[in-house]
Design a protein around this motif. Structure first.
Motif, PDB file in Angstrom:
ATOM      1  N   ARG A   1     -12.142  -2.151  -7.341  1.00  0.00           N
ATOM      2  CA  ARG A   1     -12.298  -2.003  -5.896  1.00  0.00           C
ATOM      3  C   ARG A   1     -11.213  -2.746  -5.116  1.00  0.00           C
ATOM      4  O   ARG A   1     -10.603  -2.188  -4.195  1.00  0.00           O
ATOM      5  N   GLY A   2     -10.959  -3.998  -5.453  1.00  0.00           N
ATOM      6  CA  GLY A   2      -9.966  -4.758  -4.714  1.00  0.00           C
ATOM      7  C   GLY A   2      -8.587  -4.128  -4.783  1.00  0.00           C
ATOM      8  O   GLY A   2      -7.853  -4.093  -3.788  1.00  0.00           O
ATOM      9  N   GLY A   3      -8.229  -3.620  -5.959  1.00  0.00           N
ATOM     10  CA  GLY A   3      -6.926  -2.988  -6.109  1.00  0.00           C
ATOM     11  C   GLY A   3      -6.798  -1.722  -5.296  1.00  0.00           C
ATOM     12  O   GLY A   3      -5.763  -1.463  -4.672  1.00  0.00           O
ATOM     13  N   VAL A   4      -7.853  -0.906  -5.288  1.00  0.00           N
ATOM     14  CA  VAL A   4      -7.824   0.330  -4.503  1.00  0.00           C
ATOM     15  C   VAL A   4      -7.759   0.009  -3.013  1.00  0.00           C
ATOM     16  O   VAL A   4      -7.013   0.648  -2.250  1.00  0.00           O
ATOM     17  N   GLU A   5      -8.516  -0.994  -2.581  1.00  0.00           N
ATOM     18  CA  GLU A   5      -8.519  -1.347  -1.156  1.00  0.00           C
ATOM     19  C   GLU A   5      -7.168  -1.876  -0.700  1.00  0.00           C
ATOM     20  O   GLU A   5      -6.745  -1.608   0.423  1.00  0.00           O
ATOM     21  N   ARG A   6      -6.486  -2.611  -1.573  1.00  0.00           N
ATOM     22  CA  ARG A   6      -5.130  -3.070  -1.208  1.00  0.00           C
ATOM     23  C   ARG A   6      -4.164  -1.903  -1.147  1.00  0.00           C
ATOM     24  O   ARG A   6      -3.261  -1.869  -0.308  1.00  0.00           O
ATOM     25  N   LEU A   7      -4.341  -0.954  -2.046  1.00  0.00           N
ATOM     26  CA  LEU A   7      -3.421   0.185  -2.109  1.00  0.00           C
ATOM     27  C   LEU A   7      -3.586   1.098  -0.898  1.00  0.00           C
ATOM     28  O   LEU A   7      -2.596   1.630  -0.379  1.00  0.00           O
TER      29      LEU A   7
ATOM     30  N   PRO B   1      -5.880   0.692   2.364  1.00  0.00           N
ATOM     31  CA  PRO B   1      -6.916   0.081   3.197  1.00  0.00           C
ATOM     32  C   PRO B   1      -7.503   1.030   4.230  1.00  0.00           C
ATOM     33  O   PRO B   1      -8.616   0.812   4.700  1.00  0.00           O
ATOM     34  N   ASP B   2      -6.795   2.082   4.585  1.00  0.00           N
ATOM     35  CA  ASP B   2      -7.248   2.968   5.660  1.00  0.00           C
ATOM     36  C   ASP B   2      -7.502   4.394   5.170  1.00  0.00           C
ATOM     37  O   ASP B   2      -8.626   4.878   5.223  1.00  0.00           O
ATOM     38  N   ALA B   3      -6.473   5.070   4.695  1.00  0.00           N
ATOM     39  CA  ALA B   3      -6.578   6.490   4.325  1.00  0.00           C
ATOM     40  C   ALA B   3      -7.149   6.619   2.915  1.00  0.00           C
ATOM     41  O   ALA B   3      -6.445   6.938   1.959  1.00  0.00           O
TER      42      ALA B   3
ATOM     43  N   GLY C   1       0.799  -1.210   0.000  1.00  0.00           N
ATOM     44  CA  GLY C   1       0.000   0.000   0.000  1.00  0.00           C
ATOM     45  C   GLY C   1       0.835   1.265   0.000  1.00  0.00           C
ATOM     46  O   GLY C   1       2.064   1.234  -0.090  1.00  0.00           O
ATOM     47  N   VAL C   2       0.135   2.392   0.116  1.00  0.00           N
ATOM     48  CA  VAL C   2       0.796   3.696   0.079  1.00  0.00           C
ATOM     49  C   VAL C   2       0.783   4.357   1.453  1.00  0.00           C
ATOM     50  O   VAL C   2       0.992   5.581   1.568  1.00  0.00           O
ATOM     51  N   GLY C   3       0.556   3.553   2.491  1.00  0.00           N
ATOM     52  CA  GLY C   3       0.637   4.066   3.846  1.00  0.00           C
ATOM     53  C   GLY C   3      -0.396   5.135   4.133  1.00  0.00           C
ATOM     54  O   GLY C   3      -1.553   5.034   3.704  1.00  0.00           O
ATOM     55  N   PRO C   4       0.001   6.193   4.830  1.00  0.00           N
ATOM     56  CA  PRO C   4      -0.962   7.237   5.222  1.00  0.00           C
ATOM     57  C   PRO C   4      -1.267   8.260   4.134  1.00  0.00           C
ATOM     58  O   PRO C   4      -2.009   9.217   4.378  1.00  0.00           O
ATOM     59  N   LEU C   5      -0.696   8.089   2.939  1.00  0.00           N
ATOM     60  CA  LEU C   5      -0.941   9.057   1.864  1.00  0.00           C
ATOM     61  C   LEU C   5      -2.444   9.157   1.597  1.00  0.00           C
ATOM     62  O   LEU C   5      -3.089   8.162   1.276  1.00  0.00           O
ATOM     63  N   PRO C   6      -3.038  10.352   1.705  1.00  0.00           N
ATOM     64  CA  PRO C   6      -4.479  10.483   1.422  1.00  0.00           C
ATOM     65  C   PRO C   6      -4.792  10.102  -0.025  1.00  0.00           C
ATOM     66  O   PRO C   6      -4.116  10.557  -0.955  1.00  0.00           O
ATOM     67  N   LEU C   7      -5.824   9.283  -0.197  1.00  0.00           N
ATOM     68  CA  LEU C   7      -6.192   8.799  -1.526  1.00  0.00           C
ATOM     69  C   LEU C   7      -7.678   9.027  -1.746  1.00  0.00           C
ATOM     70  O   LEU C   7      -8.504   8.684  -0.898  1.00  0.00           O
ATOM     71  N   LEU C   8      -8.011   9.589  -2.893  1.00  0.00           N
ATOM     72  CA  LEU C   8      -9.392   9.763  -3.334  1.00  0.00           C
ATOM     73  C   LEU C   8      -9.632   8.877  -4.544  1.00  0.00           C
ATOM     74  O   LEU C   8      -8.898   8.954  -5.535  1.00  0.00           O
TER      75      LEU C   8
END
Length: 266
Positions: free
Chosen positions: A220-226, A228-230, A197-204
């Motif tokens: 969806r699955g790819g975005v969620e892996r990239l 999962p939180d932010a 993933g990209v850690g805490p980097l904010p993602l829209l």
């Protein structure tokens, strides 16, 4: 808009700049397959009105950049080219935060860019991204010959004017996909899925729920892996592939600006 000619990984690279007299951040626009950065004039204008200096390359084999049309043998080279354009932007605006906005194939490139250079970014925006489970490349590669079936202009937006302009644009590729590019898609989808993933980097994440070119469930699955939180999601009912050109684009741009306000403030 002004143009810069840079040395890319596979020949000359044309980068577009929409300057701002007193910018407060830099936006890198990363366009999709078969198109070019000039199609993002309106998006660049919205970002400029929000205070961005906007930069956008034509990828290799696209627009005014060098290379056989729509041939990309390695998307890592495209990521490196985007980083070259980021260097141009940083040289002009060394103290400003940088956000990357990628659409479709450009979403795949932007995701990989964030994996490689995320520590240099303030935010990541993915619009209809080719990420996760995208079945088209493997389906076409299984055929003996790639069919000459260009992208349907009607699949881009509910706004007929978008399709009309796309069909008439001489810098848009209107032919078949090419085998080296399809193979590169498969490899890079696997790379992004396995690179974390990209850690805490904010993602829209922006997506139309009637996107027939890059279906929502596969991304969806790819975005969620990239992220999962932010992660912030905006899924638009009835919208097709190009949400920045859709009939509800005012809503889309509003969501984009609201997200960037939060990301830049933090």
């Amino acid at each position: 808009m002004t143009e810069h000619v840079l040395t890319g990984t596979r020949g000359t690279l044309t980068a577009h700049e929409w300057p701002h007299p007193r910018p407060r951040y830099v936006a890198l626009l990363v366009h999709g397959y078969g198109e070019h950065a000039g199609r993002y004039q309106e998006t660049a204008g919205v970002l400029g009105g929000h205070g961005a200096a906007v930069f956008a390359p034509d990828h290799m084999g696209h627009g005014r950049s060098a290379g056989e049309r729509v041939v990309i043998e390695d998307f890592e080279d495209v990521v490196t080219d985007v980083h070259t354009v980021a260097g141009l932007a940083r040289a002009a605006h060394p103290e400003l935060p940088v956000v990357v906005i990628g659409h479709s194939m450009g979403g795949l490139v932007a995701a990989r860019y964030a994996q490689r250079y995320g520590a240099t970014l303030a935010a990541l925006v993915l619009s209809g991204p080719v990420i996760g489970n995208w079945a088209l490349p493997e389906r076409l590669l299984a055929l003996d010959e790639i069919p000459d079936a260009p992208i349907s202009p009607g699949a881009l937006s509910r706004d007929p004017a978008t399709g009309t302009a796309y069909a008439a644009d001489p810098l848009v590729w209107h032919g078949p996909m090419k085998r080296p590019t399809l193979e590169a898609f498969v490899r890079t989808l696997e790379t992004v899925a396995g690179a974390g993933g990209v850690g805490p980097l904010p993602l829209l994440w922006l997506h139309g729920d009637d996107d027939r070119l890059v279906p929502l469930p596969g991304s969806r699955g790819g975005v969620e892996r990239l992220a999962p939180d932010a992660r912030t999601e905006r899924i638009y009912a009835g919208a097709r592939h190009e949400v920045f050109h859709e009939t509800n684009k005012a809503e889309v741009f509003g969501d984009l600006i609201h997200f960037l306000d939060g990301a830049l403030a933090s």
